[in-house]
Design a protein around this motif. Structure first.
Motif, short mmCIF file in Angstrom:
data_model
loop_
_atom_site.label_atom_id
_atom_site.label_comp_id
_atom_site.label_asym_id
_atom_site.label_seq_id
_atom_site.Cartn_x
_atom_site.Cartn_y
_atom_site.Cartn_z
N ASP A 56 -7.13 -8.09 -0.20
CA ASP A 56 -6.37 -9.33 -0.89
C ASP A 56 -6.27 -9.32 -2.56
N VAL A 57 -7.33 -8.62 -2.98
CA VAL A 57 -7.35 -8.41 -4.40
C VAL A 57 -6.29 -7.69 -5.09
N TRP A 58 -5.58 -7.17 -4.30
CA TRP A 58 -4.24 -6.31 -5.00
C TRP A 58 -3.30 -7.44 -5.41
N LYS A 59 -3.20 -8.69 -5.13
CA LYS A 59 -2.28 -9.51 -5.54
C LYS A 59 -2.69 -10.35 -6.96
N ASP A 60 -4.00 -10.16 -7.34
CA ASP A 60 -4.30 -10.40 -8.58
C ASP A 60 -3.82 -9.19 -9.53
N ASP A 61 -3.74 -8.22 -9.13
CA ASP A 61 -3.12 -6.89 -9.98
C ASP A 61 -1.53 -6.63 -9.76
N ALA A 62 -0.86 -7.71 -9.32
CA ALA A 62 0.34 -7.10 -8.64
C ALA A 62 1.30 -7.02 -9.83
N GLU A 63 1.43 -7.56 -10.93
CA GLU A 63 2.03 -7.02 -12.23
C GLU A 63 1.69 -6.01 -12.71
N ASP A 64 0.41 -5.49 -12.71
CA ASP A 64 0.12 -3.97 -13.00
C ASP A 64 0.58 -3.29 -12.14
N TYR A 65 0.70 -3.41 -11.00
CA TYR A 65 1.37 -2.27 -10.03
C TYR A 65 2.88 -2.15 -10.38
N LEU A 66 3.51 -3.19 -10.58
CA LEU A 66 4.82 -3.20 -10.80
C LEU A 66 5.31 -2.54 -12.02
N ILE A 67 4.32 -2.62 -13.12
CA ILE A 67 4.58 -1.84 -14.22
C ILE A 67 4.21 -0.44 -13.86
N ALA A 68 3.17 -0.24 -13.45
CA ALA A 68 2.66 1.35 -13.19
C ALA A 68 3.72 1.95 -12.34
N ALA B 64 0.79 -1.31 0.14
CA ALA B 64 0.00 0.04 0.05
C ALA B 64 0.87 1.34 -0.07
N THR B 65 1.82 1.47 0.94
CA THR B 65 2.70 2.45 0.90
C THR B 65 3.52 2.84 -0.26
N SER B 66 3.91 1.54 -0.78
CA SER B 66 4.95 1.89 -2.00
C SER B 66 4.06 2.14 -3.13
N SER B 67 2.73 1.54 -3.33
CA SER B 67 2.15 1.81 -4.52
C SER B 67 1.53 3.36 -4.49
N ILE B 68 1.21 3.92 -3.16
CA ILE B 68 0.90 5.18 -3.06
C ILE B 68 1.96 6.02 -3.53
N ASP B 69 3.14 5.92 -3.01
CA ASP B 69 4.34 6.46 -3.37
C ASP B 69 4.63 6.43 -5.10
N ALA B 70 4.21 5.35 -5.74
CA ALA B 70 4.17 5.53 -7.15
C ALA B 70 3.12 6.41 -7.60
N LEU B 71 1.98 6.52 -7.01
CA LEU B 71 0.90 7.33 -7.65
C LEU B 71 1.26 8.93 -7.20
N VAL B 72 1.91 9.17 -6.21
CA VAL B 72 2.65 10.45 -5.97
C VAL B 72 3.46 10.97 -7.11
N SER C 30 3.06 9.18 -17.00
CA SER C 30 2.48 9.73 -15.90
C SER C 30 1.14 9.27 -15.78
N ILE C 31 0.24 9.54 -16.99
CA ILE C 31 -1.17 9.15 -16.87
C ILE C 31 -1.50 7.90 -16.83
N LYS C 32 -0.70 6.97 -17.69
CA LYS C 32 -0.88 5.55 -17.74
C LYS C 32 -0.79 5.05 -16.40
N ALA C 33 0.30 5.58 -15.64
CA ALA C 33 0.49 4.89 -14.14
C ALA C 33 -0.48 5.46 -13.31
N VAL C 34 -1.13 6.51 -13.37
CA VAL C 34 -2.22 7.02 -12.70
C VAL C 34 -3.40 6.26 -12.66
N ARG C 35 -3.61 5.96 -13.85
CA ARG C 35 -4.92 5.07 -14.35
C ARG C 35 -4.88 3.55 -13.61
N MET C 36 -3.46 2.87 -14.03
CA MET C 36 -3.37 1.59 -13.45
C MET C 36 -3.47 1.45 -12.18
#
Length: 378
Positions: free
Chosen positions: A224-236, A177-185, A204-210
């Motif tokens: 728990d649903v975040w793990k289904d999207d883990a690859e998307d968060y890594l790319i974002a 959560a904290t690392s992905s919020i950092d990516a959003l920032v 930047s916009i693509k990352a925000v959307r993902m």
């Protein structure tokens, strides 16, 4: 004039085993990582390379003292490549290990303009937020100065950034959560940066959307649903890093360093405290313009994700704040130990030491305005 660049080569491997075979890891390599990352995934691979565990030299956010000690250890190896496997602390220190231009960390800060590449650097991020695998900055806590400060050099770019989703499988929810919020920032600040170009905005916009798409799923279906999207968060996270590597982050990051330096608040958490308050200050000072475009993007993303908000329905910044609370409740500065008497020194430290970041802000902020944001977050 340069408009855009992606400096490290970006690669993708499904597993560390696949990476190790492709890169032919051997005796001329040194892996910098954490033991809790190494043991479950890398330990049984029969690697012949050297291994240095960061936590043996200090814990928490990276400091100049920690980096100095690890630098001395790595110098004992006749290494051709540094393989950084970890989060922000590992990556920031690895960048220092890979350059030459000073015997000590202080000398490197003094000689940033003349730093040279000393060793090949391969970075494998194990969180989904830092984006540091594609940037040329290392942020260390300058313990004598009492604040975090960036060391910046073209020599600090990695030679390759390798994305391996396997490392996210055991990531604790709070770290996610904290690392992905950092990516959003990263994505939002680089988008609002006056120096942003059409090319950097695209990432930047693509990352925000993902990221917001994933957050809406968390709000609707649970953590728990975040793990289904883990690859998307890594790319974002990687895309957000590409965005801010081209034009930099702004006031949110600048303000995060003072409390992070004094109270050892993890980077993603310290950014989170000031994210929405700074956006609301921007809205107060300069409504319209590019901020309106960001609000339109937020409104569209939240609508597509089915997140309507409650008290803040129709207000994109308020809805963003509500959504982030669903992902991870924000803490006040006082919960980390900050006191009222910290406010003025924090504001002064931000103005004195973080101009590199403040100049990238959507609109300029005065010391008094920075102090008011700190006060509101206490």
């Amino acid at each position: 004039m340069n408009q855009f660049f992606i400096k490290p080569e970006i690669q993708f491997c499904n597993t560390f085993q696949e990476f190790a075979a492709e890169y032919e890891l051997g005796k001329s390599d040194v892996i910098l990582t954490n033991e809790y990352i190494y043991n479950p995934i890398m330990a049984a691979k029969g690697l012949q390379c050297g291994v240095v565990f960061q936590e043996k030299y200090g814990t928490g956010e990276p400091t100049d003292v920690m980096a100095e000690a690890i630098l001395e250890e790595v110098r004992k190896y006749d290494a051709r490549r540094i393989i950084a496997v970890g989060g922000g602390t590992i990556i920031d220190i690895a960048k220092v290990l890979a350059v030459k231009g000073g015997e000590t960390i202080d000398e490197m800060y003094q000689n940033m303009a003349s730093l040279k590449k000393g060793k090949e650097l391969i970075i494998i991020p194990t969180t989904c937020g830092t984006g540091s695998e594609v940037t040329n900055i290392s942020v260390l806590n300058r313990t004598k100065m009492g604040t975090k400060q960036g060391m910046v050099s073209p020599a600090m770019f990695a030679d390759a950034a390798v994305l391996i989703p396997e490392f996210l499988e055991s990531l604790p929810y709070k770290v996610f959560a904290t690392s992905s919020i950092d990516a959003l920032v990263h994505a939002v600040e680089s988008y609002l940066n006056p120096a942003a170009t059409d090319f950097s905005e695209m990432y930047s916009i693509k990352a925000v959307r993902m990221i917001l798409k994933g957050y809406c799923r968390i709000a609707a279906k649970g953590r728990d649903v975040w793990k289904d999207d883990a690859e998307d968060y890594l790319i974002a996270s990687n895309m957000a890093g590409i965005g801010f590597s081209n034009n930099g982050c702004g006031a949110v990051h600048a303000m995060a360093y003072a409390i992070g330096g004094k109270y050892h608040v993890p980077h993603g958490e310290s950014n989170y405290q000031f994210f929405v308050p700074v956006l609301k200050l921007y809205e107060k000072k300069a409504p319209g313009g590019k901020l309106n475009k960001l609000k339109d993007i937020l409104r569209e993303c939240l609508a597509e994700g089915g997140f309507c908000g409650t008290a803040c329905a129709g207000n994109p910044l308020g809805m963003l704040e509500e959504l982030l609370e669903k992902v991870l409740p924000a803490k006040k500065m006082a919960e980390y130990g900050a006191l009222r008497e910290d406010i003025v020194p924090f504001a002064q430290s931000t103005v004195d030491h973080q101009q590199r970041l403040l100049k990238n802000s959507y609109v300029p902020l005065s010391r008094e305005e920075i102090r008011e944001v700190y006060q509101s977050c206490l």
